[in-house]
Scaffold this active site. Structure first.
Site, PDB file in Angstrom:
ATOM      1  N   GLU A 104      18.437  22.274 -11.650  1.00 54.92           N
ATOM      2  CA  GLU A 104      19.338  21.341 -12.330  1.00 54.92           C
ATOM      3  C   GLU A 104      18.669  20.730 -13.552  1.00 54.92           C
ATOM      4  O   GLU A 104      17.461  20.540 -13.578  1.00 54.92           O
ATOM      5  CB  GLU A 104      19.672  20.171 -11.393  1.00 54.92           C
ATOM      6  CG  GLU A 104      20.523  20.551 -10.223  1.00 54.92           C
ATOM      7  CD  GLU A 104      20.809  19.350  -9.330  1.00 54.92           C
ATOM      8  OE1 GLU A 104      21.343  19.579  -8.246  1.00 54.92           O
ATOM      9  OE2 GLU A 104      20.498  18.214  -9.724  1.00 54.92           O
ATOM     10  N   CYS A 141      16.694  15.194 -18.648  1.00 57.11           N
ATOM     11  CA  CYS A 141      15.835  15.196 -17.461  1.00 57.11           C
ATOM     12  C   CYS A 141      15.678  16.642 -17.003  1.00 57.11           C
ATOM     13  O   CYS A 141      16.663  17.300 -16.657  1.00 57.11           O
ATOM     14  CB  CYS A 141      16.495  14.339 -16.382  1.00 57.11           C
ATOM     15  SG  CYS A 141      15.559  14.308 -14.851  1.00 57.11           S
ATOM     16  N   CYS A 148      11.047  21.534  -3.960  1.00 61.98           N
ATOM     17  CA  CYS A 148       9.839  20.700  -4.019  1.00 61.98           C
ATOM     18  C   CYS A 148       9.220  20.629  -2.636  1.00 61.98           C
ATOM     19  O   CYS A 148       9.924  20.528  -1.635  1.00 61.98           O
ATOM     20  CB  CYS A 148      10.176  19.299  -4.509  1.00 61.98           C
ATOM     21  SG  CYS A 148       8.699  18.268  -4.733  1.00 61.98           S
ATOM     22  N   CYS A 152       9.814  13.905  -0.222  1.00 55.10           N
ATOM     23  CA  CYS A 152      10.100  12.465  -0.224  1.00 55.10           C
ATOM     24  C   CYS A 152      11.415  12.258   0.540  1.00 55.10           C
ATOM     25  O   CYS A 152      12.383  13.003   0.326  1.00 55.10           O
ATOM     26  CB  CYS A 152      10.224  11.934  -1.651  1.00 55.10           C
ATOM     27  SG  CYS A 152       8.720  12.199  -2.618  1.00 55.10           S
ATOM     28  N   CYS A 155      14.979  11.940  -1.122  1.00 51.41           N
ATOM     29  CA  CYS A 155      15.246  12.868  -2.225  1.00 51.41           C
ATOM     30  C   CYS A 155      15.953  14.129  -1.743  1.00 51.41           C
ATOM     31  O   CYS A 155      15.487  14.799  -0.819  1.00 51.41           O
ATOM     32  CB  CYS A 155      13.925  13.239  -2.906  1.00 51.41           C
ATOM     33  SG  CYS A 155      14.093  14.533  -4.134  1.00 51.41           S
ATOM     34  N   CYS A 376      19.319  13.845  -7.647  1.00 53.49           N
ATOM     35  CA  CYS A 376      18.577  15.016  -8.085  1.00 53.49           C
ATOM     36  C   CYS A 376      18.532  16.069  -6.991  1.00 53.49           C
ATOM     37  O   CYS A 376      18.125  15.805  -5.868  1.00 53.49           O
ATOM     38  CB  CYS A 376      17.165  14.599  -8.467  1.00 53.49           C
ATOM     39  SG  CYS A 376      16.088  15.981  -8.757  1.00 53.49           S
TER      40      CYS A 376
HETATM   41  S1  SF4 Z   1      11.163  12.761  -5.409  1.00 53.22           S
HETATM   42 FE1  SF4 Z   1      11.933  14.787  -4.759  1.00 53.22          FE
HETATM   43  S2  SF4 Z   1      11.443  16.189  -6.443  1.00 53.22           S
HETATM   44 FE2  SF4 Z   1      10.218  14.310  -6.753  1.00 53.22          FE
HETATM   45  S3  SF4 Z   1       8.247  14.732  -5.703  1.00 53.22           S
HETATM   46 FE3  SF4 Z   1       9.530  13.717  -4.162  1.00 53.22          FE
HETATM   47  S4  SF4 Z   1      10.566  15.416  -3.076  1.00 53.22           S
HETATM   48 FE4  SF4 Z   1       9.729  16.255  -4.977  1.00 53.22          FE
END
Ligand code: SF4
Length: 402
Positions: A104, A141, A148, A152, A155, A376
């Site tokens: 994205e 962005c 990833c 997190c 996220c 995101c």
């Molecule tokens: S916020 Fe999401 S994209 Fe960013 S480092 Fe943490 S898991 Fe990865």
């Protein structure tokens, strides 16, 4: 022959994609072709400033060189899979990469007049803007990884796991497309994109070389010419890579903090278990004095009843007091099954005032793109869920209904 990256399987083409070569690598590329280094500046301008992808149109190159380039090189950009446009002008695209993966990118226009000396992370604080010029800010962005690994907990991308690193060409392609293909010419400035933030999918510092190359191209005078204050790399705290980044490329830094104590950050940003706050803040203290605006932006997502109490604000004040810091308070963008909710505006305001009273510059970001899938990774997650559902149904000899 030169390579742009550590090995990344980005498709079947054996030609080198010039989109991802910064000037120093492009010069090396032309040297290997027996050409003079100045060809690099010429080709950078053709690609990044004029948006030309066909070597035949590069009229200040000899015919023989154009033909040679067509044999060994290409300028390849991803396809747009989905485009969403919000009422507030925010645009989001899902791009399909050669390998079949999707990523994205988000375009966030700001209508206000801004102060060009304002911080470089793409978000205007209207209370501080001095309105010294009439340019609008438009931030792109960009993603740096497919998925990833850092997981997190708030996220959407983190929930999808890690697939692969993006190449420098794929990262730069996002700016190329926004600048030359996708964003309407509706802004009062020639420059459609004024700021780039590496805050899309992925942890940029875990795709180090490609991010360095891409940032170099974004700031290159013969390409996009963005200033170092206007290119911001955001990290969740990959401590060993932070100093290395500063040695390699002069960009602004944002740190995804999200919690003021190790106990809470261990949960929200699991990378904290490896690089706890003491180590992270020491790395920030090393980076900040030589950062483009001599400070670091700390991103803090506001999660109701998780990290948004007065006590959390006081802990954050203790953590940041005396540091060259600016805090962005980000209203959480909910996504299905996240388990979190967004802090109320009243709570965000109270949190901000507490930090400000302690002398910490704090910017509550407006929510943007509320009417589209703004979290995101959310849109890619939906695309991949649909694809997986389709595959499952096909395996069962059934067809998706929609
Ligand atoms: S916020 Fe999401 S994209 Fe960013 S480092 Fe943490 S898991 Fe990865």
């Amino acid at each position: 022959m030169i390579t742009t990256e550590e090995p990344v399987n980005t498709g079947s083409s054996s030609k080198i994609n010039l989109l991802g070569l910064p000037k120093r690598k492009l010069e090396q590329f032309f040297a290997e072709l027996g050409e003079k280094p100045f060809r690099a500046a010429q080709v950078l301008k053709w690609i990044h400033q004029r948006g030309v992808v066909d070597f035949a149109e590069m009229s200040d190159l000899s015919k023989a060189l154009r033909e040679k380039l067509a044999q060994v090189a290409e300028i390849r950009i991803p396809e747009v899979e989905i485009e969403q446009k919000s009422r507030d002008g925010t645009m989001k695209w899902v791009l399909r990469l050669d390998s079949g993966n999707s990523v994205e990118m988000v375009y966030i226009p700001e209508a206000e007049r801004i102060n060009l000396d304002d911080v470089g992370d793409g978000y205007v604080d209207p209370r501080r803007a001095k309105y010294t010029d009439g340019l609008s800010r438009a931030t792109l962005c960009v993603s740096s990884q497919v998925g990833c690994a850092l997981a997190c907990t708030f996220c959407s991308t983190g929930r999808q796991g890690f697939n692969r690193n993006m190449s420098a060409a794929e990262i730069v392609a996002q700016l190329f497309m926004a600048e030359h293909r996708l964003v309407e010419k509706s802004l009062p400035s020639d420059r459609k994109i004024s700021n780039v933030v590496f805050m899309g999918m992925g942890e940029p510092l875990l795709n180090f070389e490609a991010v360095v190359d891409a940032a170099e191209i974004m700031m290159e005078d013969n390409a996009y010419g963005l200033s170092k204050r206007r290119v911001t790399v955001s990290t969740s705290g990959v401590v060993p890579a932070m100093a290395r980044l500063q040695e390699r490329v002069d960009v602004s830094l944002a740190v995804s903090l999200h919690a003021p104590t190790d106990s809470l950050r261990d949960v929200l940003v699991p990378l904290n278990q490896k690089y706890p706050l003491k180590e992270l803040m020491a790395a920030c203290d090393t980076y900040a004095p030589n950062a483009p605006a001599a400070f670091i932006t700390y991103e803090y997502v506001m999660l109701a009843d998780v990290n948004d109490s007065d006590q959390h604000a006081d802990d954050l004040i203790r953590l940041l007091r005396g540091r060259a810091a600016k805090v962005n308070l980000i209203p959480f963008n909910p996504f299905p099954e996240s388990g979190y909710t967004r802090s109320s505006n009243v709570r965000i305001d109270r949190f901000m005032r507490r930090l400000e009273a302690a002398g910490i510059t704090t910017v509550p970001r407006r929510t943007r793109g509320d009417d589209i899938d703004a979290a995101c990774g959310q849109l890619v997650g939906e695309v991949e869920d649909r694809a997986r559902r389709g595959e499952r149904l096909e395996r069962m000899n059934l067809r998706p209904t929609a």
